[in-house]
Design a protein around this motif. Sequence first.
Motif, PDB file in Angstrom:
ATOM      1  N   ALA A 229       0.869  -1.175   0.000  1.00 55.34           N
ATOM      2  CA  ALA A 229       0.000   0.000   0.000  1.00 55.34           C
ATOM      3  C   ALA A 229       0.910   1.230   0.000  1.00 55.34           C
ATOM      4  O   ALA A 229       1.460   1.596   1.054  1.00 55.34           O
ATOM      5  N   PRO A 230       1.128   1.864  -1.165  1.00 52.27           N
ATOM      6  CA  PRO A 230       2.040   3.015  -1.230  1.00 52.27           C
ATOM      7  C   PRO A 230       1.662   4.141  -0.278  1.00 52.27           C
ATOM      8  O   PRO A 230       2.542   4.865   0.199  1.00 52.27           O
ATOM      9  N   ARG A 231       0.363   4.311  -0.012  1.00 46.71           N
ATOM     10  CA  ARG A 231      -0.080   5.396   0.860  1.00 46.71           C
ATOM     11  C   ARG A 231      -0.137   4.966   2.333  1.00 46.71           C
ATOM     12  O   ARG A 231      -0.571   5.723   3.192  1.00 46.71           O
ATOM     13  N   GLY A 232       0.298   3.749   2.613  1.00 52.03           N
ATOM     14  CA  GLY A 232       0.313   3.281   3.992  1.00 52.03           C
ATOM     15  C   GLY A 232      -1.063   2.884   4.494  1.00 52.03           C
ATOM     16  O   GLY A 232      -1.983   2.639   3.709  1.00 52.03           O
ATOM     17  N   PRO A 233      -1.247   2.854   5.819  1.00 51.29           N
ATOM     18  CA  PRO A 233      -2.486   2.345   6.404  1.00 51.29           C
ATOM     19  C   PRO A 233      -3.607   3.370   6.527  1.00 51.29           C
ATOM     20  O   PRO A 233      -4.691   3.044   7.019  1.00 51.29           O
ATOM     21  N   ARG A 234      -3.390   4.590   6.056  1.00 55.22           N
ATOM     22  CA  ARG A 234      -4.285   5.698   6.403  1.00 55.22           C
ATOM     23  C   ARG A 234      -5.732   5.488   5.967  1.00 55.22           C
ATOM     24  O   ARG A 234      -6.646   6.026   6.583  1.00 55.22           O
ATOM     25  N   ASP A 235      -5.977   4.725   4.879  1.00 59.01           N
ATOM     26  CA  ASP A 235      -7.362   4.529   4.435  1.00 59.01           C
ATOM     27  C   ASP A 235      -7.787   3.068   4.541  1.00 59.01           C
ATOM     28  O   ASP A 235      -8.778   2.669   3.953  1.00 59.01           O
ATOM     29  N   ILE A 236      -7.034   2.281   5.316  1.00 59.88           N
ATOM     30  CA  ILE A 236      -7.363   0.868   5.504  1.00 59.88           C
ATOM     31  C   ILE A 236      -7.905   0.714   6.915  1.00 59.88           C
ATOM     32  O   ILE A 236      -7.154   0.658   7.898  1.00 59.88           O
ATOM     33  N   GLY A 237      -9.222   0.668   7.020  1.00 62.48           N
ATOM     34  CA  GLY A 237      -9.860   0.702   8.329  1.00 62.48           C
ATOM     35  C   GLY A 237      -9.501  -0.448   9.240  1.00 62.48           C
ATOM     36  O   GLY A 237      -9.548  -0.318  10.466  1.00 62.48           O
ATOM     37  N   THR A 238      -9.146  -1.598   8.678  1.00 58.60           N
ATOM     38  CA  THR A 238      -8.826  -2.758   9.501  1.00 58.60           C
ATOM     39  C   THR A 238      -7.330  -2.896   9.782  1.00 58.60           C
ATOM     40  O   THR A 238      -6.913  -3.839  10.457  1.00 58.60           O
ATOM     41  N   ALA A 239      -6.515  -1.981   9.252  1.00 55.15           N
ATOM     42  CA  ALA A 239      -5.061  -2.140   9.387  1.00 55.15           C
ATOM     43  C   ALA A 239      -4.622  -2.165  10.852  1.00 55.15           C
ATOM     44  O   ALA A 239      -3.944  -3.104  11.287  1.00 55.15           O
ATOM     45  N   GLU A 240      -4.984  -1.143  11.626  1.00 55.28           N
ATOM     46  CA  GLU A 240      -4.535  -1.105  13.017  1.00 55.28           C
ATOM     47  C   GLU A 240      -5.203  -2.184  13.875  1.00 55.28           C
ATOM     48  O   GLU A 240      -4.523  -2.814  14.689  1.00 55.28           O
ATOM     49  N   PRO A 241      -6.536  -2.425  13.751  1.00 57.38           N
ATOM     50  CA  PRO A 241      -7.133  -3.503  14.541  1.00 57.38           C
ATOM     51  C   PRO A 241      -6.478  -4.863  14.306  1.00 57.38           C
ATOM     52  O   PRO A 241      -6.386  -5.683  15.217  1.00 57.38           O
ATOM     53  N   VAL A 242      -6.001  -5.091  13.085  1.00 59.30           N
ATOM     54  CA  VAL A 242      -5.416  -6.390  12.756  1.00 59.30           C
ATOM     55  C   VAL A 242      -3.898  -6.404  12.942  1.00 59.30           C
ATOM     56  O   VAL A 242      -3.335  -7.352  13.490  1.00 59.30           O
ATOM     57  N   LEU A 243      -3.216  -5.332  12.507  1.00 57.96           N
ATOM     58  CA  LEU A 243      -1.751  -5.336  12.468  1.00 57.96           C
ATOM     59  C   LEU A 243      -1.111  -4.549  13.593  1.00 57.96           C
ATOM     60  O   LEU A 243       0.097  -4.655  13.806  1.00 57.96           O
ATOM     61  N   GLY A 244      -1.910  -3.723  14.291  1.00 61.00           N
ATOM     62  CA  GLY A 244      -1.362  -2.944  15.382  1.00 61.00           C
ATOM     63  C   GLY A 244      -1.042  -1.514  14.978  1.00 61.00           C
ATOM     64  O   GLY A 244      -1.180  -1.126  13.818  1.00 61.00           O
ATOM     65  N   ALA A 245      -0.602  -0.717  15.941  1.00 62.59           N
ATOM     66  CA  ALA A 245      -0.321   0.698  15.718  1.00 62.59           C
ATOM     67  C   ALA A 245       1.106   0.894  15.206  1.00 62.59           C
ATOM     68  O   ALA A 245       1.919  -0.026  15.185  1.00 62.59           O
ATOM     69  N   GLY A 246       1.385   2.139  14.777  1.00 61.78           N
ATOM     70  CA  GLY A 246       2.737   2.491  14.351  1.00 61.78           C
ATOM     71  C   GLY A 246       3.150   1.877  13.032  1.00 61.78           C
ATOM     72  O   GLY A 246       4.330   1.561  12.834  1.00 61.78           O
ATOM     73  N   LEU A 247       2.205   1.724  12.121  1.00 62.84           N
ATOM     74  CA  LEU A 247       2.496   1.090  10.840  1.00 62.84           C
ATOM     75  C   LEU A 247       3.195   2.061   9.895  1.00 62.84           C
ATOM     76  O   LEU A 247       2.989   3.267   9.954  1.00 62.84           O
ATOM     77  N   SER A 248       3.994   1.525   9.006  1.00 65.47           N
ATOM     78  CA  SER A 248       4.837   2.352   8.145  1.00 65.47           C
ATOM     79  C   SER A 248       4.130   2.754   6.863  1.00 65.47           C
ATOM     80  O   SER A 248       3.095   2.186   6.489  1.00 65.47           O
ATOM     81  N   THR A 249       4.681   3.733   6.191  1.00 69.10           N
ATOM     82  CA  THR A 249       4.247   4.169   4.858  1.00 69.10           C
ATOM     83  C   THR A 249       5.491   4.260   3.972  1.00 69.10           C
ATOM     84  O   THR A 249       6.440   4.958   4.337  1.00 69.10           O
ATOM     85  N   PRO A 250       5.514   3.542   2.835  1.00 68.51           N
ATOM     86  CA  PRO A 250       4.538   2.567   2.340  1.00 68.51           C
ATOM     87  C   PRO A 250       4.431   1.372   3.299  1.00 68.51           C
ATOM     88  O   PRO A 250       5.340   1.121   4.078  1.00 68.51           O
ATOM     89  N   LEU A 251       3.317   0.642   3.149  1.00 69.94           N
ATOM     90  CA  LEU A 251       3.062  -0.497   4.034  1.00 69.94           C
ATOM     91  C   LEU A 251       3.005  -1.774   3.216  1.00 69.94           C
ATOM     92  O   LEU A 251       2.219  -1.874   2.274  1.00 69.94           O
ATOM     93  N   GLN A 252       3.845  -2.747   3.581  1.00 75.35           N
ATOM     94  CA  GLN A 252       3.717  -4.061   2.944  1.00 75.35           C
ATOM     95  C   GLN A 252       2.526  -4.778   3.556  1.00 75.35           C
ATOM     96  O   GLN A 252       2.431  -4.926   4.774  1.00 75.35           O
ATOM     97  N   LEU A 253       1.617  -5.179   2.700  1.00 74.67           N
ATOM     98  CA  LEU A 253       0.370  -5.777   3.167  1.00 74.67           C
ATOM     99  C   LEU A 253       0.486  -7.287   3.327  1.00 74.67           C
ATOM    100  O   LEU A 253       1.213  -7.947   2.581  1.00 74.67           O
ATOM    101  N   PRO A 254      -0.255  -7.836   4.282  1.00 74.88           N
ATOM    102  CA  PRO A 254      -0.274  -9.294   4.445  1.00 74.88           C
ATOM    103  C   PRO A 254      -1.231  -9.934   3.455  1.00 74.88           C
ATOM    104  O   PRO A 254      -2.245  -9.340   3.073  1.00 74.88           O
ATOM    105  N   TRP A 255      -0.904 -11.121   3.017  1.00 68.12           N
ATOM    106  CA  TRP A 255      -1.807 -11.836   2.116  1.00 68.12           C
ATOM    107  C   TRP A 255      -3.083 -12.213   2.858  1.00 68.12           C
ATOM    108  O   TRP A 255      -4.133 -12.270   2.285  1.00 68.12           O
TER     109      TRP A 255
END
Length: 255
Positions: A229-255
């Motif tokens: 995700a080149p723009r990081g987690p900012r528009d992925i509503g489930t990113a923090e609930p699933v992956l936790g806080a402090g995620l990077s930008t860009p963000l490598q997404l899990p399959w």
Amino acid sequence: MSSKVLIVGATRGLGASLRKLYTSKPSTHVFATTRSDKQPESQPHVSWIQNVDLTKPDVGHKLVSQLPSSLKLSTVIITAGYFGLESFDTPDWGKQVQMYTTSAIAPVFVVQQLAKAGFLGEGSKVILVSSESGSITLRHESEGGGNYGHHASKTALNMVGKLLSLDLKPDGVAVGLVHPGFMRTEMTKGVGFDKYWDDGGAVTPDEAAESLATFIDGFDISKTGQYWAPRGPRDIGTAEPVLGAGLSTPLQLPW
């Protein structure tokens, strides 16, 4: 050094914004596809490729037959997509077939034909526009179910991209899967998602194109077969609930 970029699905949304962005660079020439049999308005640094329909079995042949024989593509971006809204109560066979065909079947035939015709080689990049909705890991009970064809066709596309990366790595061709961002497009509006634009941090296609192009600049064979995700987690509503806080930008997404 001049670069040659092929954008599949270049008439609207993200594809149109990428076309405008790349043609603003004097050293870049864009080959842009349209489903129409009518030649779009002529533009500097653009060669239009007509009758390229990702729902048709001959899409790869139709595309390569219109490219100059000596062409070497630096980047291929397949942006074309279709979103047919569904729910558990209203699954739709036809919509699902169109979504799978467009998202996960056609890219195989497009990329295979480009490679076999010699348009891809050492240093070429193939970017398949996927979505965070294709991540099984990120699916969360807060979002519920439904939209089977949309989500699952993106998951299938992710597998297609991974397999293509394995096939093309010996030739030095890098293949990437990207979630370009939640966008304010006619496609998301058409399925009623415009009601989520503000709360969901939706961006314009031009904004998504800028961040995607920057990501592509830094994408190479070391990242082939990966999902980002080149723009990081900012528009992925489930990113923090699933992956936790402090995620990077860009963000490598899990399959």
